[in-house]
Design an enzyme around this catalytic site. Sequence first.
Site, PDB file in Angstrom:
ATOM      1  N   HIS A 234      32.264  74.824  20.465  1.00 14.86           N
ATOM      2  CA  HIS A 234      30.883  74.311  20.423  1.00 14.86           C
ATOM      3  C   HIS A 234      30.035  75.142  19.460  1.00 14.86           C
ATOM      4  O   HIS A 234      30.261  76.330  19.295  1.00 14.86           O
ATOM      5  CB  HIS A 234      30.298  74.390  21.839  1.00 14.86           C
ATOM      6  CG  HIS A 234      29.039  73.618  22.057  1.00 14.86           C
ATOM      7  ND1 HIS A 234      27.815  74.074  21.622  1.00 14.86           N
ATOM      8  CD2 HIS A 234      28.819  72.438  22.675  1.00 14.86           C
ATOM      9  CE1 HIS A 234      26.888  73.192  21.973  1.00 14.86           C
ATOM     10  NE2 HIS A 234      27.462  72.191  22.614  1.00 14.86           N
ATOM     11  N   ARG A 335      29.788  63.877  17.298  1.00 16.51           N
ATOM     12  CA  ARG A 335      29.141  63.887  18.609  1.00 16.51           C
ATOM     13  C   ARG A 335      27.867  63.034  18.614  1.00 16.51           C
ATOM     14  O   ARG A 335      27.119  63.056  17.628  1.00 16.51           O
ATOM     15  CB  ARG A 335      28.798  65.343  18.988  1.00 16.51           C
ATOM     16  CG  ARG A 335      28.347  65.498  20.411  1.00 16.51           C
ATOM     17  CD  ARG A 335      28.074  66.955  20.725  1.00 16.51           C
ATOM     18  NE  ARG A 335      26.916  67.441  19.975  1.00 16.51           N
ATOM     19  CZ  ARG A 335      26.516  68.711  19.954  1.00 16.51           C
ATOM     20  NH1 ARG A 335      27.190  69.627  20.614  1.00 16.51           N
ATOM     21  NH2 ARG A 335      25.468  69.064  19.250  1.00 16.51           N
TER      22      ARG A 335
HETATM   23 CA   LIG Z   1      30.798  68.912  24.228  1.00 21.28          CA
END
Ligand SMILES: [Ca+2]
Length: 564
Positions: A234, A335
Amino acid sequence: MINRRSSFRKDGRCLIGTTDGTCHVRRPHAHVHTHEHSQSRCNMPHNICLNKSLRLLCIILLALHNARGNAGEVKKNVLLLLADDGGFEMRSYLNKICQTPNLDKLAKESLLFNNAYTSVSSCSPSRSAILTGLPSHQNGMYGLHHGVHHFNSFDDVQSLPKILKRNNIRTGIIGKKHVGPSEVYPFDFAYTEENNSILQVGRNITYIKLLVREFLSQNKTQPFFLYVAFHDPHRCGHSNPEYGNFCEKFGNGDVGMGTIPDWNPIYYQWEQVKVPYYVPNTEAARRDIAAQYTTISRLDKGVGLVLEELEKAGFKDDTLVIYTSDNGIPFPNGRTNLYDSGLAEPMMISSPIRDHRKNSVTYSMTSLLDIVPTILDWFNVTYTDQSLDTNEVSSPQLTGKSLLPLLVEEPMENNTAVFASQTHHEVTMYYPMRAIRTKHYKLIHNINYRMPFPIDQDFYVSPTFQDILNRTRSHQFLPWYKTLKKYYERPEWELYDLKYDPEELNNIALKPSVKSVFVELQERLFNWLKVTKDPWLCAPDGVLENAGLNKDNPQCMPLNNLSD
Ligand SMILES: [Ca+2]
């Protein structure tokens, strides 16, 4: 109108699939026998065994029980390894630059998935869907769980930790939880951001290793479900910029960065990285990717350490290992998007059963919604809804299927589809989208298409996005496959022929020659949304009326709000 569409065929997905590939509703209850149970069963019939006339029968029954127990012992535990925003940055998925020896080793022992998709491209919604088997619009986790976003699953939702606990299976979570409320996700052993620093439990792989060791040493007999949710790879430019854009410096041994004893960071030259087709080919994006790769080297070593602990503790031969990621990589079109760059996930399943497929690839259409049915199938446990009928979200039906039959053989598939449903990421990012994907086509419904596509805080400060923004503002050349304007402005319907347009650039929704495909996909999507009780079912041009007079006959009431 819903009632007019009610005869549309379902997608053919099982409520819960079985190992023989058939599709049916499971009979209630299947108890998991632990070693303790075996002993108590042996003790119980002891007196009966003294009775001469029953001795032979007793011996036969005990022999049968032991035989069943031995077969069952292979299928004992589950280890679920989850990356955070991880993608296909590994040799097993043909990235020859990013070095991931541990993931590649696991891939060789696994069935590797080439068509696995998340049902939502956002952290908390995806994690809730992974743990409940219900899409985010059905379990209530419409967006992120933490801080001002504050989304939660409904109180009466069933989850893996809840169901497994009820069936005497020990549950553990190490790393990023990011779902709530805690009553819905009750783990027996929990080291998460709720009681630790997320950097420690999610990125300090030495600490993670020790926590796994502790969990595995506490109870050697009870079956377990251990969920190790790495926070790598991340981004952290928004939350902890001192450690670099991907926290790639955290624990690397440099001054002020601390040391993670088990990690030897791998560094990459920005000129060398593999730029995905959906990311601009710029120095800024390349440097961003190089940092991501370094963080992946920590994730990769972490996976290796956890698997080593599993083996050392003696559980390798009775544990199903699943590796995947929650959502697309934190780059444009990744994302928070329902393009393949945001939906497609790496996935591998390593089974201890000798005859199961290993070092092999499947192209079967797979959803992360299949994880719950798979794990329940593995434990031979039933998905039981104990919720009351007082809430309209009760009586859920799992639309995923067990993946265990895939471990035996590749299925014949005919136009199989997976579905996706995204509503928020951050609380401000209200951009509901629904999608259906087959091997051939993808249909996306952008419900609030008149609003610009939103950008999250984390992605906004990234070098990749800042570069896109700056070049666009100053009218500089941007080596990207679309413009920022196109990224922001999306039509209500996007239809892509993935066979000829895998990059999803040529929207054919209005093309007359594919009208029948469009209508068929629309109907299948509508049907899935209906089955999963989507509150947005009638949006944006209708209001769902499903109470009072319409309780048994829900209706989409037209708004006549869209003049075009
Ligand atoms: Ca994630």
